[in-house]
Design a protein around this motif. Structure first.
Motif, PDB file in Angstrom:
ATOM      1  N   LEU A   1      71.595  91.427  41.591  1.00  7.37           N
ATOM      2  CA  LEU A   1      72.540  92.089  42.491  1.00  7.37           C
ATOM      3  C   LEU A   1      72.778  93.571  42.184  1.00  7.37           C
ATOM      4  O   LEU A   1      72.885  94.367  43.123  1.00  7.37           O
ATOM      5  N   PRO A   2      72.864  94.004  40.935  1.00  3.20           N
ATOM      6  CA  PRO A   2      73.009  95.450  40.713  1.00  3.20           C
ATOM      7  C   PRO A   2      71.819  96.268  41.208  1.00  3.20           C
ATOM      8  O   PRO A   2      71.962  97.444  41.522  1.00  3.20           O
ATOM      9  N   ILE A   3      70.668  95.646  41.298  1.00  5.05           N
ATOM     10  CA  ILE A   3      69.496  96.341  41.825  1.00  5.05           C
ATOM     11  C   ILE A   3      69.476  96.289  43.342  1.00  5.05           C
ATOM     12  O   ILE A   3      69.161  97.267  44.018  1.00  5.05           O
ATOM     13  N   LEU A   4      69.873  95.152  43.917  1.00  7.45           N
ATOM     14  CA  LEU A   4      69.743  94.929  45.352  1.00  7.45           C
ATOM     15  C   LEU A   4      70.898  95.500  46.169  1.00  7.45           C
ATOM     16  O   LEU A   4      70.694  95.939  47.300  1.00  7.45           O
ATOM     17  N   LEU A   5      72.097  95.525  45.635  1.00  8.05           N
ATOM     18  CA  LEU A   5      73.268  95.965  46.403  1.00  8.05           C
ATOM     19  C   LEU A   5      73.192  97.404  46.912  1.00  8.05           C
ATOM     20  O   LEU A   5      73.606  97.663  48.044  1.00  8.05           O
ATOM     21  N   PRO A   6      72.705  98.376  46.152  1.00 12.36           N
ATOM     22  CA  PRO A   6      72.600  99.735  46.724  1.00 12.36           C
ATOM     23  C   PRO A   6      71.663  99.808  47.929  1.00 12.36           C
ATOM     24  O   PRO A   6      71.922 100.547  48.873  1.00 12.36           O
ATOM     25  N   PHE A   7      70.593  99.015  47.930  1.00  9.56           N
ATOM     26  CA  PHE A   7      69.675  99.011  49.060  1.00  9.56           C
ATOM     27  C   PHE A   7      70.313  98.359  50.284  1.00  9.56           C
ATOM     28  O   PHE A   7      70.172  98.844  51.401  1.00  9.56           O
ATOM     29  N   ILE A   8      71.042  97.265  50.070  1.00  7.89           N
ATOM     30  CA  ILE A   8      71.749  96.615  51.168  1.00  7.89           C
ATOM     31  C   ILE A   8      72.844  97.541  51.703  1.00  7.89           C
ATOM     32  O   ILE A   8      73.027  97.680  52.912  1.00  7.89           O
ATOM     33  N   GLY A   9      73.573  98.191  50.802  1.00  9.22           N
ATOM     34  CA  GLY A   9      74.601  99.134  51.218  1.00  9.22           C
ATOM     35  C   GLY A   9      74.032 100.298  51.999  1.00  9.22           C
ATOM     36  O   GLY A   9      74.637 100.752  52.975  1.00  9.22           O
ATOM     37  N   TYR A  10      72.863 100.779  51.602  1.00  7.20           N
ATOM     38  CA  TYR A  10      72.223 101.889  52.305  1.00  7.20           C
ATOM     39  C   TYR A  10      71.923 101.508  53.749  1.00  7.20           C
ATOM     40  O   TYR A  10      72.191 102.280  54.675  1.00  7.20           O
ATOM     41  N   VAL A  11      71.401 100.319  53.954  1.00  2.17           N
ATOM     42  CA  VAL A  11      71.068  99.873  55.304  1.00  2.17           C
ATOM     43  C   VAL A  11      72.333  99.626  56.127  1.00  2.17           C
ATOM     44  O   VAL A  11      72.444 100.070  57.274  1.00  2.17           O
ATOM     45  N   VAL A  12      73.308  98.933  55.549  1.00  2.90           N
ATOM     46  CA  VAL A  12      74.534  98.597  56.284  1.00  2.90           C
ATOM     47  C   VAL A  12      75.333  99.856  56.623  1.00  2.90           C
ATOM     48  O   VAL A  12      75.777 100.027  57.765  1.00  2.90           O
ATOM     49  N   PHE A  13      75.503 100.746  55.657  1.00  2.39           N
ATOM     50  CA  PHE A  13      76.257 101.973  55.917  1.00  2.39           C
ATOM     51  C   PHE A  13      75.536 102.874  56.920  1.00  2.39           C
ATOM     52  O   PHE A  13      76.164 103.537  57.734  1.00  2.39           O
ATOM     53  N   GLY A  14      74.216 102.905  56.862  1.00  3.10           N
ATOM     54  CA  GLY A  14      73.456 103.710  57.811  1.00  3.10           C
ATOM     55  C   GLY A  14      73.573 103.202  59.238  1.00  3.10           C
ATOM     56  O   GLY A  14      73.776 103.979  60.169  1.00  3.10           O
ATOM     57  N   VAL A  15      73.465 101.899  59.414  1.00  3.79           N
ATOM     58  CA  VAL A  15      73.588 101.314  60.752  1.00  3.79           C
ATOM     59  C   VAL A  15      75.014 101.492  61.283  1.00  3.79           C
ATOM     60  O   VAL A  15      75.217 101.821  62.457  1.00  3.79           O
ATOM     61  N   ALA A  16      76.010 101.283  60.432  1.00  3.15           N
ATOM     62  CA  ALA A  16      77.403 101.453  60.854  1.00  3.15           C
ATOM     63  C   ALA A  16      77.686 102.915  61.211  1.00  3.15           C
ATOM     64  O   ALA A  16      78.424 103.197  62.168  1.00  3.15           O
ATOM     65  N   ASN A  17      77.112 103.841  60.467  1.00  3.87           N
ATOM     66  CA  ASN A  17      77.276 105.261  60.765  1.00  3.87           C
ATOM     67  C   ASN A  17      76.724 105.587  62.142  1.00  3.87           C
ATOM     68  O   ASN A  17      77.387 106.249  62.950  1.00  3.87           O
ATOM     69  N   ILE A  18      75.538 105.128  62.441  1.00  3.62           N
ATOM     70  CA  ILE A  18      74.917 105.396  63.733  1.00  3.62           C
ATOM     71  C   ILE A  18      75.717 104.748  64.868  1.00  3.62           C
ATOM     72  O   ILE A  18      75.926 105.356  65.922  1.00  3.62           O
ATOM     73  N   TYR A  19      76.195 103.534  64.659  1.00  5.84           N
ATOM     74  CA  TYR A  19      76.963 102.836  65.690  1.00  5.84           C
ATOM     75  C   TYR A  19      78.264 103.578  66.015  1.00  5.84           C
ATOM     76  O   TYR A  19      78.546 103.859  67.186  1.00  5.84           O
ATOM     77  N   PHE A  20      79.056 103.899  64.996  1.00  5.61           N
ATOM     78  CA  PHE A  20      80.339 104.547  65.253  1.00  5.61           C
ATOM     79  C   PHE A  20      80.172 105.979  65.752  1.00  5.61           C
ATOM     80  O   PHE A  20      80.962 106.453  66.561  1.00  5.61           O
ATOM     81  N   PHE A  21      79.145 106.669  65.298  1.00  2.00           N
ATOM     82  CA  PHE A  21      78.900 108.021  65.783  1.00  2.00           C
ATOM     83  C   PHE A  21      78.504 108.005  67.254  1.00  2.00           C
ATOM     84  O   PHE A  21      78.952 108.846  68.036  1.00  2.00           O
ATOM     85  N   SER A  22      77.688 107.034  67.647  1.00  2.00           N
ATOM     86  CA  SER A  22      77.302 106.957  69.055  1.00  2.00           C
ATOM     87  C   SER A  22      78.488 106.574  69.930  1.00  2.00           C
ATOM     88  O   SER A  22      78.620 107.072  71.053  1.00  2.00           O
ATOM     89  N   ARG A  23      79.366 105.709  69.441  1.00  6.69           N
ATOM     90  CA  ARG A  23      80.577 105.368  70.204  1.00  6.69           C
ATOM     91  C   ARG A  23      81.485 106.589  70.358  1.00  6.69           C
ATOM     92  O   ARG A  23      82.081 106.793  71.404  1.00  6.69           O
ATOM     93  N   ALA A  24      81.593 107.403  69.324  1.00 12.45           N
ATOM     94  CA  ALA A  24      82.441 108.591  69.388  1.00 12.45           C
ATOM     95  C   ALA A  24      81.869 109.621  70.347  1.00 12.45           C
ATOM     96  O   ALA A  24      82.604 110.225  71.138  1.00 12.45           O
ATOM     97  N   ILE A  25      80.569 109.826  70.303  1.00 14.71           N
ATOM     98  CA  ILE A  25      79.944 110.837  71.154  1.00 14.71           C
ATOM     99  C   ILE A  25      80.044 110.457  72.627  1.00 14.71           C
ATOM    100  O   ILE A  25      80.190 111.314  73.489  1.00 14.71           O
ATOM    101  N   LYS A  26      80.005 109.173  72.931  1.00 15.85           N
ATOM    102  CA  LYS A  26      80.132 108.743  74.320  1.00 15.85           C
ATOM    103  C   LYS A  26      81.527 108.994  74.877  1.00 15.85           C
ATOM    104  O   LYS A  26      81.697 109.166  76.080  1.00 15.85           O
ATOM    105  N   GLN A  27      82.537 109.031  74.030  1.00 12.11           N
ATOM    106  CA  GLN A  27      83.913 109.118  74.502  1.00 12.11           C
ATOM    107  C   GLN A  27      84.543 110.503  74.363  1.00 12.11           C
ATOM    108  O   GLN A  27      85.527 110.791  75.035  1.00 12.11           O
TER     109      GLN A  27
END
Length: 84
Positions: free
Chosen positions: A44-70
């Motif tokens: 888990l100490p090896i895998l969690l940063p990679f999972i966090g990178y993917v999850v935070f990146g997708v969440a960033n793109i989702y919320f940024f696109s919602r903000a730009i639309k409004q």
């Protein structure tokens, strides 16, 4: 007002996204084996940063696109007159 909240959340996820890069080590990922994949001390100490990178990146793109639309934009002006 909701759009600005989305933008703030997107900025927070972007900060976490780039911060997760600090803990990513590709050499340790190569040594990860299936029998130690989910152990808290090895995998888990090896895998969690990679999972966090993917999850935070997708969440960033989702919320940024919602903000730009409004967020309202103004009509561009040229010398004080609107564009034709």
């Amino acid at each position: 007002m909701q759009a600005w909240l989305f933008l703030l959340v997107a900025a927070s996820f972007e900060a976490a996204w780039t911060y997760s890069l600090k803990y990513m080590t590709f050499s340790a990922l190569k040594t990860l084996r299936w029998n130690t994949f989910y152990t808290p001390s090895v995998g888990l100490p090896i895998l969690l940063p990679f999972i966090g990178y993917v999850v935070f990146g997708v969440a960033n793109i989702y919320f940024f696109s919602r903000a730009i639309k409004q967020i309202p934009t103004q009509q561009p002006l040229r010398f004080g007159r609107p564009w034709p």
